[in-house]
Design a protein around this motif. Structure first.
Motif, PDB file in Angstrom:
ATOM      1  N   ASP A   1       4.743   3.395   6.829  1.00 59.64           N
ATOM      2  CA  ASP A   1       5.269   2.931   8.114  1.00 59.64           C
ATOM      3  C   ASP A   1       6.772   2.658   8.082  1.00 59.64           C
TER       4      ASP A   1
ATOM      5  N   ASN B   1      -2.331   6.825   3.698  1.00 59.32           N
ATOM      6  CA  ASN B   1      -3.372   6.323   4.605  1.00 59.32           C
ATOM      7  C   ASN B   1      -3.318   4.801   4.662  1.00 59.32           C
ATOM      8  N   GLN B   2      -3.185   4.272   5.859  1.00 54.36           N
ATOM      9  CA  GLN B   2      -3.096   2.831   6.021  1.00 54.36           C
ATOM     10  C   GLN B   2      -4.394   2.117   5.646  1.00 54.36           C
ATOM     11  N   ASN B   3      -5.517   2.749   5.883  1.00 52.93           N
ATOM     12  CA  ASN B   3      -6.816   2.130   5.600  1.00 52.93           C
ATOM     13  C   ASN B   3      -7.700   3.061   4.773  1.00 52.93           C
TER      14      ASN B   3
ATOM     15  N   ALA C   1      -6.172   1.176   0.097  1.00 56.21           N
ATOM     16  CA  ALA C   1      -6.240  -0.080   0.843  1.00 56.21           C
ATOM     17  C   ALA C   1      -7.569  -0.794   0.592  1.00 56.21           C
TER      18      ALA C   1
ATOM     19  N   ASN D   1       2.366  -1.204   4.560  1.00 60.16           N
ATOM     20  CA  ASN D   1       2.074   0.206   4.317  1.00 60.16           C
ATOM     21  C   ASN D   1       3.407   0.958   4.256  1.00 60.16           C
TER      22      ASN D   1
ATOM     23  N   ASN E   1       0.857  -1.185   0.000  1.00 58.17           N
ATOM     24  CA  ASN E   1       0.000   0.000   0.000  1.00 58.17           C
ATOM     25  C   ASN E   1       0.896   1.238   0.000  1.00 58.17           C
TER      26      ASN E   1
END
Length: 209
Positions: free
Chosen positions: A92, A67-69, A73, A89, A63
């Motif tokens: 991170d 934005n992780q979610n 995603a 991600n 990803n």
């Protein structure tokens, strides 16, 4: 006198025969002891030769959004529906720009190791300024230093997310195709719409089995 001589001969014969039996049992026991480590060694060798099927069957979703979610995603989840996968991600991880690498803090190798241990690599990027995200571009730049054949045969899938990504689809896809060719990976296809995601999902599902 003769009787005593005969008994002595018989006694000596019994001792010799008993000694031979004991020696033979000892020799057989030593032979079995020597053979056992060889069997274990061979089993260990054969086990090492067998590929790690769990690792090779792994699906990795990269990803590249901040934005992780977020929406990227979510698009990846639809592509990977009912398929086990690992998500990374990029936000991170501290992946330094090419030429600015610090061995103590840089985490490129962590991401690249996951790519090498995966059979199917799904790349998801949002559209930033009519192009892929900076996270993804930095990852690709760093990969250029590792053309060692370790990604040969991997399957690559691309999902592009944006409100109107039409102007970015062709250039982003071109870069990912070129990357796949350079590393001898198989570019399976790209998707931006739900219909395209559904079609690409079918190909991914077959390759994940």
């Amino acid at each position: 006198m003769q009787r005593r001589t005969v008994l002595s001969i018989v006694f000596i014969s019994i001792l010799i025969l008993g000694g031979l039996i004991i020696w033979k049992e000892y020799s057989d026991s030593q032979a079995r002891t020597k053979e056992q480590p060889q069997k274990i060694s061979r089993q260990t060798f054969e086990k090492k030769r067998q590929p790690n099927r769990r690792a090779l069957n792994q699906q990795l979703f990269i990803n590249a959004s901040q934005n992780q979610n977020g929406n990227t995603a979510a698009l990846g989840r639809r592509l990977l529906e009912n398929i086990k996968y690992k998500q990374i991600n990029l936000v991170d991880y501290h992946i330094h720009q090419i030429g600015q690498v610090s061995a103590n803090k840089d985490q490129f190798n962590v991401v690249f190791k996951n790519m090498k241990s995966s059979k199917n690599i799904i790349i998801g990027t949002p559209v930033y300024w009519s192009d892929m995200s900076g996270y993804l571009k930095t990852l690709f730049d760093r990969m250029g230093e590792h053309e060692d054949g370790s990604l040969r045969g991997k399957n690559v899938y691309l999902v592009i997310q944006g409100s109107d990504p039409s102007d970015a689809i062709i250039p982003i896809t071109h870069v990912v195709k070129h990357l796949s060719d350079t590393f001898q990976m198989n570019f399976i296809g790209e998707a931006t719409t739900d219909e395209q995601v559904a079609n690409l999902h079918d190909k991914l599902f077959q390759n994940s089995r």
